[in-house]
Structure formats: C-alpha cells, structure tokens
Design a protein around this motif. Sequence first.
Motif, PDB file in Angstrom:
ATOM      1  N   CYS A  38      -5.356   1.159 -10.420  1.00 36.96           N
ATOM      2  CA  CYS A  38      -4.169   1.779 -11.018  1.00 36.96           C
ATOM      3  C   CYS A  38      -3.103   0.704 -11.222  1.00 36.96           C
ATOM      4  O   CYS A  38      -2.938  -0.178 -10.389  1.00 36.96           O
ATOM      5  CB  CYS A  38      -3.649   2.865 -10.083  1.00 36.96           C
ATOM      6  N   ASN A  73       0.147   1.515 -11.711  1.00 34.66           N
ATOM      7  CA  ASN A  73       1.467   2.147 -11.623  1.00 34.66           C
ATOM      8  C   ASN A  73       2.357   1.676 -10.478  1.00 34.66           C
ATOM      9  O   ASN A  73       3.555   1.711 -10.585  1.00 34.66           O
ATOM     10  CB  ASN A  73       1.312   3.664 -11.532  1.00 34.66           C
ATOM     11  N   TYR A  74       1.793   1.323  -9.393  1.00 38.84           N
ATOM     12  CA  TYR A  74       2.584   0.880  -8.234  1.00 38.84           C
ATOM     13  C   TYR A  74       3.686   1.869  -7.851  1.00 38.84           C
ATOM     14  O   TYR A  74       4.846   1.495  -7.717  1.00 38.84           O
ATOM     15  CB  TYR A  74       3.166  -0.528  -8.457  1.00 38.84           C
ATOM     16  N   CYS A  75       3.350   3.133  -7.694  1.00 40.22           N
ATOM     17  CA  CYS A  75       4.304   4.086  -7.117  1.00 40.22           C
ATOM     18  C   CYS A  75       4.665   3.532  -5.737  1.00 40.22           C
ATOM     19  O   CYS A  75       3.786   3.008  -5.034  1.00 40.22           O
ATOM     20  CB  CYS A  75       3.662   5.471  -6.972  1.00 40.22           C
ATOM     21  N   CYS A 127       2.547   4.258  -2.538  1.00 40.91           N
ATOM     22  CA  CYS A 127       1.082   4.336  -2.653  1.00 40.91           C
ATOM     23  C   CYS A 127       0.411   2.982  -2.464  1.00 40.91           C
ATOM     24  O   CYS A 127       0.819   1.983  -3.042  1.00 40.91           O
ATOM     25  CB  CYS A 127       0.726   4.926  -4.012  1.00 40.91           C
ATOM     26  N   VAL A 171      -2.840   2.514  -3.181  1.00 42.64           N
ATOM     27  CA  VAL A 171      -4.041   2.428  -4.031  1.00 42.64           C
ATOM     28  C   VAL A 171      -4.118   1.144  -4.869  1.00 42.64           C
ATOM     29  O   VAL A 171      -5.172   0.491  -4.901  1.00 42.64           O
ATOM     30  CB  VAL A 171      -4.167   3.685  -4.921  1.00 42.64           C
ATOM     31  N   HIS A 203      -1.855  11.487 -14.496  1.00 39.50           N
ATOM     32  CA  HIS A 203      -0.460  11.198 -14.133  1.00 39.50           C
ATOM     33  C   HIS A 203       0.442  11.829 -15.196  1.00 39.50           C
ATOM     34  O   HIS A 203       0.124  11.750 -16.384  1.00 39.50           O
ATOM     35  CB  HIS A 203      -0.266   9.681 -14.095  1.00 39.50           C
ATOM     36  N   ARG A 233       8.140   6.750 -10.058  1.00 33.07           N
ATOM     37  CA  ARG A 233       7.176   7.609 -10.733  1.00 33.07           C
ATOM     38  C   ARG A 233       7.302   7.528 -12.264  1.00 33.07           C
ATOM     39  O   ARG A 233       6.405   7.915 -12.990  1.00 33.07           O
ATOM     40  CB  ARG A 233       7.352   9.074 -10.289  1.00 33.07           C
TER      41      ARG A 233
HETATM   42  S1  SF4 Z   1       0.179   7.577  -6.689  1.00 33.33           S
HETATM   43 FE1  SF4 Z   1      -1.423   7.564  -8.290  1.00 33.33          FE
HETATM   44  S2  SF4 Z   1      -0.378   6.743 -10.074  1.00 33.33           S
HETATM   45 FE2  SF4 Z   1       0.885   6.171  -8.314  1.00 33.33          FE
HETATM   46  S3  SF4 Z   1       0.158   4.132  -7.728  1.00 33.33           S
HETATM   47 FE3  SF4 Z   1      -0.971   5.626  -6.490  1.00 33.33          FE
HETATM   48  S4  SF4 Z   1      -2.867   5.973  -7.645  1.00 33.33           S
HETATM   49 FE4  SF4 Z   1      -1.413   4.995  -9.061  1.00 33.33          FE
END
Ligand code: SF4
Length: 440
Positions: free
Chosen positions: A161, A163-165, A168, A170, A239, A278
């Motif tokens: 991903c 996005n680097y929320c 998070c 991930v 998303h 976000r």
């Molecule tokens: S919450 Fe979802 S969109 Fe945001 S960084 Fe994590 S995986 Fe990516």
Amino acid sequence: MKKAFIQTYGCQMNEHDSRRMETILIREGYVISNEMRHADLILINTCSVRKNPENKVYSLLGRLSRIKKRKEGLIIGVAGCVAQQEGEKILKREKTVDLIFGPDSIFLLPKMLAEVEAGRRVVNTDWMPREKKIQNFIPHEEIETGQVDCAKAMIAITKGCNNYCSFCIVPTTRGRLVSREKENILSEAKDLINKGAKEIQLLGQNVNAYKAGDTGFYELLKAMSELKDLRRLRFISPHPNDWNNRLSDLMSSQRVICNQIHLPFQVGSDRILSLMRRGHTAGEYLEKIQYLRQVVPDIAISTDVIVGFPGETEAEFEETLKVIETVRFNPVYAFVYSERPGTRAAALDDDIPQQVKDERLQQLLKVQNSIQSELLDDLVGSSQEILIDGAHPRERRAMTGRSGGNTPYMIPDCDLEIGDMVSVKTCGRKTHSLIGELTR
Ligand code: SF4
C-alpha cells in the motif's frame, strides 16, 4: 508422512498467504494437519496491525517451546507481518524458533526448510527481487490443489500500500503497492471457476488502488464481472479515496458484483482523519456512500472504526457515532487505538486513558448492535439468493450460507450441498444470522 500445522492471525491476505504455504508444503510431501501437537512443522502466520495479535504470537511461542522440548526435530517458523517487521529480533528472543520469513519470501519455503533441516536457523525478510514478476509473489495456488473449498475463492490482485495512514504498519510490513497483470488475474479466475468456484473475492490492502498499465480497478472489475459462469464477485478492502461514482455505477449495472462493500471510515472527525492521513473528510465519505446507496439501494456496507486515537475528544468521538447512525453499517469492525512502533502516529502522545478508550468502544458497540439487530429484523420476509458454504456445526441436516449482502443464513432440514445457489424466503432470525426457507 510429515505433518504441517499453520496458525493464522489477521486479515484475509494472511489467510490467503497461509493457503499458499499449504500448497507449497503439500508439494513438498507434507500433509496439512489440524492438530498442532501432531505436527513436524508449525508455522505461525502473524499480524501486527494491532498489539493484541502480536502478543498472542509471543504467548503461543512460549507454549511451543514446551512442545519442542518433548518433540525432537520439530521445526517452528514465524511468517507474516510480525516476522517481516521484527526479523532477527525474534530469533534472538525466542530460542525455539528455527525460521523467520516475510510475505515476499513464501515462495522460498522449500529452500528455507532445507536449510533448517541442515541445522541452520534462517531469516528471510527480503523484499521481492525486482527482476521477478509480481505473479511469482502473489501466485494462485488452488489451481494445483484441485477443487476449491466452499465454492468460494480469493485472488490477491495487489500487495502492499502507498497510503501510509499514520496508524497503520502495513506499508512497512507489506511494502509499496504492486499490482498483478490483468490477464494473469483473469486466467487465475477462469481456472478457479473451472475448479468449482462460484464466488471470487479480489484481495488487496487497498484493492481499488489497483493499476497495471492502462488497467485500473474499474476495468479489472468489469472484466471479472463478465467472466462466464462466475456467480458472485466481491472485493476487499477498498479505500474511500479511490472510490468513485463510476465504480458505484458498475456495481449497480453488473449483477454478479455482490450488493456488499467494506469501506473503512475509521473516525467521524475531520481533524482526526487529517491526523490519520486518510486524505478525505467525513463529508466526502458520506457523499460517496449516499451515491452508492442511490444506485444500489439494498447494499450492505461494513466498515472499520478506531476509537481513542491520540487527542480524540469526547465531541470528536460523538462525530464517529453520528456517522455510524447515519450510514447504518452492517457490520462495524471497531477497535481501540493501539500504538504501532514505526508508524507516524507513534510519535503522537497516546493520551487517552485505556479506560476511556474501552468505554468509548463499549458505547459504540451498543449503538452498533442495536442498528445491526434492526437491519437483521428488516431482512425477515425478504427473498435472497444464498450460496451454500458449509454444514451447520450443530443442527442436523441444516446447511449454512451467505446472501449477496454477506449476511449469514442457516437453511434447516435441507438436502443441499456446498456450492449450491438457492433462493430462500427469510423466515426468522437468530442473534447474528437469519433462517431461510427454500423457495425453489
Ligand atoms: S489503513 Fe489501509 S490504506 Fe491506510 S496505510 Fe494501512 S493498508 Fe494502506
């Protein structure tokens, strides 16, 4: 014959990765066991999205060290996001562990096991070698193992991903977004359908950010929805930023795409949404939902919510409740904020006392439970198409299945098989599921 046991924590992507490991292990001569104590190889596929699943891994490793003392030659491996993040540190901390590997190294499992059998302790948390094609890293494995379980199949279309929320982990554990080629996905889907899949779910951490050459998520979803003999198509998790009215229109026009979406909104406060990075406001989220509901009126919308993000005031928490009451989700996956080392939010002062976080979660669940109960009541009397996915664990001659909206159903006293698609009239409800009566 050697036996392997895999304990999986976390999301559908981890479930899918575990299935890939199983396929590789079967190819290597293992049988997959449901009982940890009989296994010669135990793999723990970990999740680091919250603190709790991570704690469970370490507590399980503690128990395994006792089993290992009694069973000579037992191999213990840690895979998944905690492995990717902690790597060598786990080997140092847990003497009982022989093997650590991240999601990009699953395909190296035979080589890594050979090294362990030769007496080495192995760590492999390398990212995907760039010279290899993405399909080597998110491959389809059921093709080789025969029939599809439950008539439902998953296809990973992306990994990682961008996005680097701020909360998070991930992007750190799964890396940057990469997308598989469309033709590769379609050929996997056709194989799955030939093997008996009636329903396919497309997987990705940010599934609708899919982009391979000129093919975006819209084009892929449309092509998938036109596949012969596919009865149901789902995807998880999109998303809100990458969702648009064109996708809503596609859901409305293609019957095969289920009337269900999981669209995380996290919080109702624009200030907290901005701290979470976000990239959208609550109003923008609600506008997209409003259009989606307009074109797919019976859509079931589920979501993720975090309560107690650093600095969240009571009034801001109320804004989250307001979104829940407005959208009437079915269901909400709500969690208290837990700091993840290495994320941007970890630099913020985690200043909400645990008791307040817990109280907010309870308050939210109370609101949500009552909404969900009403939504189930509303479905009583409705006609639904159910895909049968299993035998009921307790009731004799009863089968279980899901509607297009993903609501669990029980069909009592029937003569159905897994994979049957049946029409039912909803004749009653239990706490979290509905009861269906066959209409044909
Ligand atoms: S919450 Fe979802 S969109 Fe945001 S960084 Fe994590 S995986 Fe990516």
